[in-house]
Design an enzyme around this catalytic site. Structure first.
Site, PDB file in Angstrom:
ATOM      1  N   ASP A 116       0.878  -1.179  -0.021  1.00  0.00           N
ATOM      2  CA  ASP A 116      -0.213   0.084  -0.089  1.00  0.00           C
ATOM      3  C   ASP A 116       0.778   1.301  -0.008  1.00  0.00           C
ATOM      4  O   ASP A 116       2.102   1.137   0.094  1.00  0.00           O
ATOM      5  CB  ASP A 116      -0.935  -0.075   1.147  1.00  0.00           C
ATOM      6  CG  ASP A 116      -0.431   0.049   2.542  1.00  0.00           C
ATOM      7  OD1 ASP A 116       0.610   0.590   2.720  1.00  0.00           O
ATOM      8  OD2 ASP A 116      -0.963  -0.599   3.560  1.00  0.00           O
ATOM      9  N   LYS A 146      -4.240   2.984  -1.227  1.00  0.00           N
ATOM     10  CA  LYS A 146      -5.507   3.785  -1.053  1.00  0.00           C
ATOM     11  C   LYS A 146      -5.214   5.047  -0.285  1.00  0.00           C
ATOM     12  O   LYS A 146      -4.440   4.981   0.660  1.00  0.00           O
ATOM     13  CB  LYS A 146      -6.674   3.185  -0.658  1.00  0.00           C
ATOM     14  CG  LYS A 146      -7.120   1.893  -1.343  1.00  0.00           C
ATOM     15  CD  LYS A 146      -8.230   1.291  -0.611  1.00  0.00           C
ATOM     16  CE  LYS A 146      -8.110   0.913   0.767  1.00  0.00           C
ATOM     17  NZ  LYS A 146      -9.401   0.295   1.392  1.00  0.00           N
ATOM     18  N   MET A 165      -5.189   9.003  10.672  1.00  0.00           N
ATOM     19  CA  MET A 165      -6.008   9.643   9.433  1.00  0.00           C
ATOM     20  C   MET A 165      -6.892  10.564   9.749  1.00  0.00           C
ATOM     21  O   MET A 165      -8.228  10.518   9.412  1.00  0.00           O
ATOM     22  CB  MET A 165      -6.764   8.365   8.558  1.00  0.00           C
ATOM     23  CG  MET A 165      -5.700   7.131   8.291  1.00  0.00           C
ATOM     24  SD  MET A 165      -6.768   5.730   7.708  1.00  0.00           S
ATOM     25  CE  MET A 165      -7.297   5.048   9.163  1.00  0.00           C
TER      26      MET A 165
END
Length: 270
Positions: free
Chosen positions: A37, A59, A173
């Site tokens: 990732d 992503k 995040m």
């Protein structure tokens, strides 16, 4: 019928290749294929053998290279072609890494899955900045939450329980939703002056740190041009950080001519 390969869900840690586990490094050296990732650092990817097939399945908020369903399918396809597959995830695969979803999907399709944990960014950034996530007299516990809201929806968190001054709150995040987080925590009783530590690209040469307060964090991080991946540590322990404190400069930061100097202060804490 060809036997399906084994998929290893491997934690790549926070970015510094020296923080990989011995097992993770061994699995990378043995891999026939690696699906990785966007949070896996270039330094870690250099450890992947040249013969191994590499598949990027990164992503990020608002820009999905691959949907989760597509990632699941890719892993199954790799298991049909290769013997040893490494699904390499930043941090730990079972801490906001959707490793559980991938393990469930592969298990339903007869693929053996083995999990190799990695150092999650909360522990790594705490260590790198000198912040103990728990500390006698400052924090009796720690909670990890995600600040990512699906499809721009409001965060659905138990704000009353999170606004605990005796607990360290670590948000993954959480940049995009920081204004909401700050307002909700203050509204539910957490003091506006509660220390907040932001760490961008923790443990890598690009690491940046900023120490501010809960009320000023949204504007301060915007002015400092912080970008994902950024980890937020909220609580008394954050005040122990080895990081620039720029709270007193809040007014100056609003002036465009002050921005370059501000950025130079928060940079360079590798």
């Amino acid at each position: 019928m060809r036997k399906l390969g084994k998929v290893h869900l491997v934690g790549a840690g926070p970015g510094d290749p020296d923080l990989l586990t011995v097992k993770a490094a061994r699995l990378l050296s043995e891999a026939d294929a690696v699906a990785y990732d966007r949070l896996v650092s270039d330094a870690v990817m250099k450890m992947v053998p040249s013969r191994a097939e590499r598949v990027f399945v990164g992503k990020e908020s608002g820009c999905h290279h691959c949907s989760q369903d597509r990632i699941n399918t890719i892993l199954l396809e790799l298991a049909r072609r290769h013997r040893t597959i490494v699904r390499l995830k930043g941090g730990d695969p079972f801490v906001f890494g959707r490793g559980g979803e991938e393990a469930e999907y592969l298990g339903r399709h007869g693929v053996e899955v083995v999990v190799t944990p990695g150092i999650t960014s909360a522990a790594a950034c705490g260590a790198a900045t000198g912040v103990p996530l728990t500390h006698r007299g400052l924090a009796t516990g720690v909670r990890f939450v995600t600040g990512h809201a699906k499809a721009d929806a409001p965060l659905d968190l138990n704000w009353a329980s999170l606004a605990d001054p005796d607990t360290t709150l670590v948000i993954y995040m959480g940049l995009a939703t920081l204004p909401q987080t700050s307002a909700q925590l203050i509204a539910h009783g957490l003091p506006a002056e509660t220390p907040v530590l932001a760490v961008q690209n923790g443990t890598t040469p690009k690491e940046r740190r900023l120490l501010t307060t809960l009320s000023e964090a949204p504007d301060a991080l915007t002015a400092a041009c912080f970008r994902p991946p950024t980890l937020l540590v909220i609580g008394r322990v954050a005040a122990l950080a080895d990081a620039p404190t720029l709270i007193a400069e809040a007014e100056a930061l609003a002036l465009s001519e002050a921005a370059p100097a501000f950025r130079s202060v928060v940079a360079g804490h590798a």
